[in-house]
Design a protein around this motif. Structure first.
Motif, short mmCIF file in Angstrom:
data_model
loop_
_atom_site.label_atom_id
_atom_site.label_comp_id
_atom_site.label_asym_id
_atom_site.label_seq_id
_atom_site.Cartn_x
_atom_site.Cartn_y
_atom_site.Cartn_z
N ASN A 20 0.80 -1.23 0.00
CA ASN A 20 0.00 0.00 0.00
C ASN A 20 0.84 1.29 0.00
O ASN A 20 0.29 2.39 0.06
N LYS A 23 4.13 1.52 -4.57
CA LYS A 23 5.18 1.03 -5.47
C LYS A 23 4.66 0.79 -6.89
O LYS A 23 5.27 1.23 -7.87
N SER A 24 3.54 0.09 -6.99
CA SER A 24 3.02 -0.26 -8.32
C SER A 24 2.53 0.98 -9.04
O SER A 24 2.74 1.14 -10.25
N THR A 25 1.89 1.87 -8.30
CA THR A 25 1.43 3.15 -8.89
C THR A 25 2.62 3.91 -9.45
O THR A 25 2.57 4.43 -10.57
N THR A 38 -4.40 0.17 -9.17
CA THR A 38 -3.51 -0.96 -8.91
C THR A 38 -4.26 -2.03 -8.13
O THR A 38 -5.24 -1.76 -7.45
N ASP A 126 0.35 14.40 -1.50
CA ASP A 126 -0.92 15.10 -1.76
C ASP A 126 -1.91 14.95 -0.60
O ASP A 126 -2.89 15.69 -0.51
N ALA A 158 2.75 9.67 -6.22
CA ALA A 158 2.75 8.77 -7.37
C ALA A 158 1.46 8.92 -8.18
O ALA A 158 1.50 8.92 -9.41
N1 LIG Z 1 -3.35 9.82 -2.24
C1 LIG Z 1 -2.42 9.04 -2.78
N2 LIG Z 1 -2.66 7.73 -2.93
C2 LIG Z 1 -1.69 6.98 -3.50
C3 LIG Z 1 -0.45 7.52 -3.91
N3 LIG Z 1 0.30 6.51 -4.42
C4 LIG Z 1 -0.46 5.40 -4.33
N4 LIG Z 1 -1.66 5.66 -3.79
C5 LIG Z 1 -2.76 4.72 -3.52
O1 LIG Z 1 -2.36 3.80 -2.54
C6 LIG Z 1 -2.89 2.52 -2.80
C7 LIG Z 1 -1.77 1.50 -2.90
O2 LIG Z 1 -0.97 1.80 -4.04
P1 LIG Z 1 -0.10 0.64 -4.74
O3 LIG Z 1 0.68 1.29 -5.84
O4 LIG Z 1 -0.95 -0.50 -5.11
O5 LIG Z 1 0.85 0.24 -3.53
P2 LIG Z 1 1.89 -0.98 -3.44
O6 LIG Z 1 1.23 -2.01 -2.59
O7 LIG Z 1 3.09 -0.40 -2.77
O8 LIG Z 1 2.19 -1.45 -4.83
C8 LIG Z 1 -3.71 2.64 -4.09
O9 LIG Z 1 -5.04 2.86 -3.75
C9 LIG Z 1 -3.10 3.88 -4.75
O10 LIG Z 1 -4.01 4.56 -5.58
C10 LIG Z 1 -0.23 8.92 -3.74
O11 LIG Z 1 0.82 9.50 -4.07
N5 LIG Z 1 -1.25 9.62 -3.14
#
Ligand SMILES: Nc1nc2c(ncn2[C@@H]2O[C@H](COP(=O)(O)OP(=O)(O)O)[C@@H](O)[C@H]2O)c(=O)[nH]1
Ligand SMILES: [Mg+2]
Length: 182
Positions: A20, A23-25, A38, A126, A158
């Motif tokens: 969460n 990373k993927s974003t 994601t 943000d 991201a």
């Molecule tokens: N507000 C906000 N949400 C984000 C940001 N980056 C990622 N998210 C949200 O955080 C959640 C997890 O992101 P994800 O990329 O799947 O995380 P991962 O588990 O590290 O790959 C998703 O709902 C994204 O939309 C950001 O910069 N700002």
């Protein structure tokens, strides 16, 4: 094309951090400059990006190996040959900061990552109340944790694409290129 690409120095970059964190974003934003919704990463996502380092073309392979607890034991396998580590922190999630710090510390203690440059991302800037890079640096006691390696803290969002290009430029600048690749 594949032939040409294979002649270029390849650098492997690990995208690490808790689930969460974003990373993927970040990966999709770097690759396609778009936000995609994601899904929690099972296994890994990988993308190759072209870049130039010292005016020479290189290929940067970014490994998003998934942050879920059960995946973390697999990180070890990807540590070999890492040119840089990008550790993504959800700077808005104060409740999990301790957990994120512990994970980072464990990661940096890995023998294979000795001296490997670190880019720490204070993501989700943000969101109001997100920790600033200065707060994150202090809370993580980063200077101490990172003795013996190059490190840099980058604020970013991201989803909004803010700080994403800067992150990629920093990765390319800081990445260690294996001597046999040049
Ligand atoms: N507000 C906000 N949400 C984000 C940001 N980056 C990622 N998210 C949200 O955080 C959640 C997890 O992101 P994800 O990329 O799947 O995380 P991962 O588990 O590290 O790959 C998703 O709902 C994204 O939309 C950001 O910069 N700002
Ligand atoms: Mg993911």
């Amino acid at each position: 094309m594949g032939h040409l690409l294979s002649k270029q120095p390849q650098v492997q970059v690990l995208l690490l951090g808790l689930d969460n964190a974003g990373k993927s974003t970040l990966l999709y934003k770097m690759k396609h400059n778009v936000s995609v919704s994601t899904v929690p990463t099972i296994g890994f996502n990988v993308e190759m990006l072209d870049a130039r380092k010292n005016r020479k073309p290189i290929v940067v392979t970014l490994w998003d190996v998934g942050g879920q607890r059960k995946m973390r034991e697999h990180w070890q396998k990807y540590h070999q040959n890492a040119a840089a580590v990008v550790f993504v922190v959800d700077a808005s999630d104060r409740a999990r900061l301790g957990e994120a710090r512990a994970e980072l510390e464990k990661t940096l203690q890995s023998e294979q990552l000795r001296g490997c440059p670190l880019i720490l991302l204070a993501n989700k800037q943000d969101v109001s109340g997100a920790l600033t890079i200065t707060e994150l640096k202090d809370r993580f006691k980063l200077r101490k944790m990172c003795s013996g390696r190059d490190w840099f803290v980058q604020p970013c969002s991201a989803t909004m694409g803010v700080g994403v290009e800067e992150t990629f430029r920093k990765v390319v600048q800081m990445a260690r290129i294996p001597p046999e690749a040049v």
